[in-house]
Write an enzyme that holds these catalytic residues in place. Sequence first.
Site, PDB file in Angstrom:
ATOM      1  N   GLU A 148       0.717  -1.155  -0.055  1.00 57.67           N
ATOM      2  CA  GLU A 148       0.000  -0.003   0.063  1.00 57.67           C
ATOM      3  C   GLU A 148       0.709   1.208  -0.013  1.00 57.67           C
ATOM      4  OE1 GLU A 148      -4.342   0.302   1.820  1.00 57.67           O
ATOM      5  OE2 GLU A 148      -2.832   0.691   3.296  1.00 57.67           O
ATOM      6  N   HIS A 190       8.976 -26.525   1.057  1.00 61.30           N
ATOM      7  CA  HIS A 190       8.120 -27.796   0.281  1.00 61.30           C
ATOM      8  C   HIS A 190       7.068 -27.318  -0.713  1.00 61.30           C
ATOM      9  CE1 HIS A 190      10.388 -30.421   3.111  1.00 61.30           C
ATOM     10  NE2 HIS A 190      10.098 -29.521   3.993  1.00 61.30           N
ATOM     11  N   LYS A 247     -13.523   2.076  -2.485  1.00 62.79           N
ATOM     12  CA  LYS A 247     -14.256   2.361  -1.462  1.00 62.79           C
ATOM     13  C   LYS A 247     -15.419   3.356  -1.717  1.00 62.79           C
ATOM     14  CE  LYS A 247     -10.717   2.151   2.510  1.00 62.79           C
ATOM     15  NZ  LYS A 247     -10.053   2.832   3.227  1.00 62.79           N
TER      16      LYS A 247
END
Length: 395
Positions: A248, A269, A384
């Site tokens: 951000e 792994h 938003k």
Amino acid sequence: MQNRLYFNSHIDSADYLYSQVVEEQKSIGYYQLPKQNIEPILEFIQNFNREIENIFIVGIGGSSLGTEAIYNFLKPKRRKILFLDTTDPIYIEETLKGIDFKKSHFFIISKSGSTVETIAIFKYLYSINSDKSLYTFITDRDSKLNIFAESIGSKLFYIPSNVGGRFSVLSAVGLVPLGVVGVNIKALLDGAESIYRGFINRDDIFYKLIEKAEFYFKNRDKITINGLFAYSNSLNSFIKWYIQLWAESLGKELNGLTPIGLIGSKDQHSFLQLIVEGRRDKSITFIKIENIPSQIAVPDINLKFLDNSDILNGIPFKDLINLQADSTRDALINRGIAVDEILIDTIDEVSIGELIFYFELLTSLVGILLNINTYNQNGVEEGKQILRDRLRRLS
């Protein structure tokens, strides 16, 4: 804390970056948090209701990730913290199931005071129990959430106006709830202060931070992914905090290094294959804990058909996991992959305070070199606003 770099990068801009930080700290507030007055917070902690068993953090992003990182690293025992950081209804119901509100306290945290997730969850909680003593609000002084909290007479703490959400964990955002559950917040700030002082005094950590920031900047077109490979499950939440901080802050103007988080030894792994034989577009930072507070060891026993495993016998697990880290690190170095290593002393407040401030400062340095505004987040705000528009049409 130590930082070892296993790549070559010539330092060109030490004086420039130093002067920029000195200037930037006049207006960017997180630099000053290690030296803040915490007496009002300590008084709140001392007088906190001893009958409270559960602490809830109602917040998202910078309002919760840093607190979660420190809490899950230290695992304090005084009280439990639960995080309400999503509007996922199943998660909300499961988290609140069987909770006694009279033995719970809710920290409602939003810098803007209008975060959709936070306000939605708070409304749900408030509809269940509107007792003002259940809630403490942490927000900006001039937010509407502040006005609401004052109107019902709940306790309030303020986030400094010049401290952004993702840099706010060492403010009241993190210090108040962490202190309530037993974290030594003074030691936490002391750790952060040691990194700040090391930079300002041009100690070894100053040159390591500068060299690392310059390396990321100079190689930004070729090495576009930065991974944290932390060899402790206790750092799992820290990695999530780092990803928000890095992404951000630096993802601006088509710039930015993509952050990824890995946990050793399990990700040896899985993701390690991509690092070793995939595209050479990654740098890796290993994080190790030198003095892990554990005494368990691999038993000195022989198992039929498994005699090849006898080389493990008697090895403390704390040594084994760090041997795995060292072996993976050396394998990457042998392949010519850019690697550095952070060694923190142990699992305590000073160590996590150092780590938090180290990455905040590194983020700022890279942002200065990229010539971007490290402290805004316009890309997040657009989504938003679209959501708000849709909610208005629905209502």
